[in-house]
Design an enzyme around this catalytic site. Sequence first.
Site, mmCIF file in Angstrom:
data_model
loop_
_atom_site.group_PDB
_atom_site.id
_atom_site.type_symbol
_atom_site.label_atom_id
_atom_site.label_comp_id
_atom_site.label_asym_id
_atom_site.label_seq_id
_atom_site.Cartn_x
_atom_site.Cartn_y
_atom_site.Cartn_z
ATOM 1 N N ASP A 9 0.852 -1.211 0.000
ATOM 2 C CA ASP A 9 0.000 0.000 0.000
ATOM 3 C C ASP A 9 0.884 1.256 0.000
ATOM 4 O OD1 ASP A 9 0.966 -0.367 2.616
ATOM 5 O OD2 ASP A 9 -0.861 0.399 3.569
ATOM 6 N N ASP A 14 6.802 1.390 1.729
ATOM 7 C CA ASP A 14 6.459 0.372 0.720
ATOM 8 C C ASP A 14 7.269 0.614 -0.562
ATOM 9 O OD1 ASP A 14 3.548 -0.919 1.667
ATOM 10 O OD2 ASP A 14 3.832 1.139 2.299
ATOM 11 N N ASN A 36 -2.562 2.607 3.651
ATOM 12 C CA ASN A 36 -2.033 3.945 3.912
ATOM 13 C C ASN A 36 -2.880 5.023 3.246
ATOM 14 O OD1 ASN A 36 0.253 3.468 5.518
ATOM 15 N ND2 ASN A 36 1.456 2.861 3.724
ATOM 16 N N THR A 120 3.173 -5.986 2.740
ATOM 17 C CA THR A 120 3.619 -4.824 3.518
ATOM 18 C C THR A 120 2.481 -3.830 3.763
ATOM 19 O OG1 THR A 120 4.359 -3.639 1.536
ATOM 20 C CG2 THR A 120 5.985 -5.039 2.651
ATOM 21 N N PHE A 161 -0.157 -0.620 12.817
ATOM 22 C CA PHE A 161 -1.108 -0.110 11.824
ATOM 23 C C PHE A 161 -1.665 -1.188 10.887
ATOM 24 C CE2 PHE A 161 -1.970 1.725 7.574
ATOM 25 C CZ PHE A 161 -2.998 2.598 7.895
ATOM 26 N N ASN A 162 -0.804 -1.965 10.228
ATOM 27 C CA ASN A 162 -1.292 -2.906 9.211
ATOM 28 C C ASN A 162 -2.261 -3.936 9.797
ATOM 29 O OD1 ASN A 162 0.131 -1.744 7.115
ATOM 30 N ND2 ASN A 162 1.917 -3.086 7.364
ATOM 31 N N HIS A 235 9.901 0.581 7.715
ATOM 32 C CA HIS A 235 9.291 -0.685 8.148
ATOM 33 C C HIS A 235 9.275 -1.746 7.031
ATOM 34 C CE1 HIS A 235 7.548 1.531 11.578
ATOM 35 N NE2 HIS A 235 7.180 2.453 10.707
ATOM 36 N N ASP A 236 8.643 -1.359 5.910
ATOM 37 C CA ASP A 236 8.381 -2.355 4.867
ATOM 38 C C ASP A 236 9.668 -2.823 4.181
ATOM 39 O OD1 ASP A 236 5.756 -2.021 5.512
ATOM 40 O OD2 ASP A 236 5.348 -0.606 3.887
HETATM 41 C C1 BDR Z 1 3.209 0.091 8.532
HETATM 42 O O1 BDR Z 1 2.144 1.024 8.402
HETATM 43 C C2 BDR Z 1 2.260 1.756 7.222
HETATM 44 O O2 BDR Z 1 1.982 3.099 7.444
HETATM 45 C C3 BDR Z 1 3.651 1.518 6.698
HETATM 46 O O3 BDR Z 1 3.677 1.546 5.282
HETATM 47 C C4 BDR Z 1 4.010 0.165 7.249
HETATM 48 O O4 BDR Z 1 3.580 -0.865 6.376
HETATM 49 C C5 BDR Z 1 3.986 0.416 9.787
HETATM 50 O O5 BDR Z 1 3.183 0.292 10.911
HETATM 51 CA CA CA Z 2 2.922 -0.414 4.071
#
Ligand code: BDR
Ligand code: CA
Length: 323
Positions: A9, A14, A36, A120, A161-162, A235-236
């Site tokens: 996303d 990403d 996102n 991701t 978040f994810n 993160h991703d």
């Molecule tokens: C995740 O949340 C999204 O905002 C980022 O792309 C990442 O995948 C981090 O918590």
């Molecule tokens: Ca992401």
Amino acid sequence: MKKVILDCDPGHDDAFAIMLAAQHLDLLGVTTIGGNCSLKNVTTNALKTLEVIGRTDIPVYPGNPGPLVAKLVTAPQFHGESGMDGPVLPDPVTKPQKKHGVDFIVETVMSTDHVTLLATGPLTNIADAIIREPKIVDRVDDLYIMGGSVTYGNWTPTAEFNIFVDPEAAYKVFNSGLRVHMCGINLTRQCFLHQEHIDEFRRIGTKAANFAADLTEYFLKTTEENACLPGCNLHDACAAAWVICPDLIQAAPMHITVELKGEFTRGMTVCDYRHLRGSEPAVDLLRTPAMEPRGEEPNAEAALELDFEGFMQLLYGTLKEYK
Ligand code: BDR
Ligand code: CA
């Protein structure tokens, strides 16, 4: 090269995952998921990223616009209104594929041996693929995800978040029998980028490296504004790096499921690491020998420790290679 489908996303981090995966893996396709930002925007951002790196041969398949059950939550405070604010890029010339992303995942996995999935974003497309064709569980080699946490959350005190965006999908995935490798924020909080990294991207100076610098500049600013963190986390990209160079991350097996009902804990990845000893779950668990698991058998492995220098070398090398 590992055959991989990247479900994402984009999203600043990403975009880094796409750049790493496109160069080091046999990237069969990119599928997109509302997370996102809206499905339309994240799909556009995936196409833009592939155009920057000259990989328009990799097809992009839009998947689901939002979660299985919950209402979509987006993250404009971190990623901007477009989902990838910062870099100034032309509208993509490449078009997304007509086939639904979930159909692409199912058809590819059922017709191709040894496919690895890398997710991701929220896990909606992966869960939907399992619902549409349960046999994919035995066909997929591995599923690597950026999501969840062995320790604290980022979107809520307990949820990342994810997973928070689509807990029902995440629950389905963790309890499906897929070999899940969880790269949670306990790991990605070992991957902080600062101005010095932006400077190095600018010094490398390829189109991809300047794109990386623009992405990081924006992400650093929004992270400083919205979270008390000493830098921004890619993160991703950490999850993508794990697929590419497994040695960059140390992980431990554990049972992981997802809280769906908790008043304060919905979307939490509940990780049973009682068999691991150590004082600090994010890192120290690897320092001492494990005991036999005490609860349910491990259904996943969770990333615990990142070789950050090794990760940055992989990233710098990747950005140098793109002309
Ligand atoms: C995740 O949340 C999204 O905002 C980022 O792309 C990442 O995948 C981090 O918590
Ligand atoms: Ca992401």
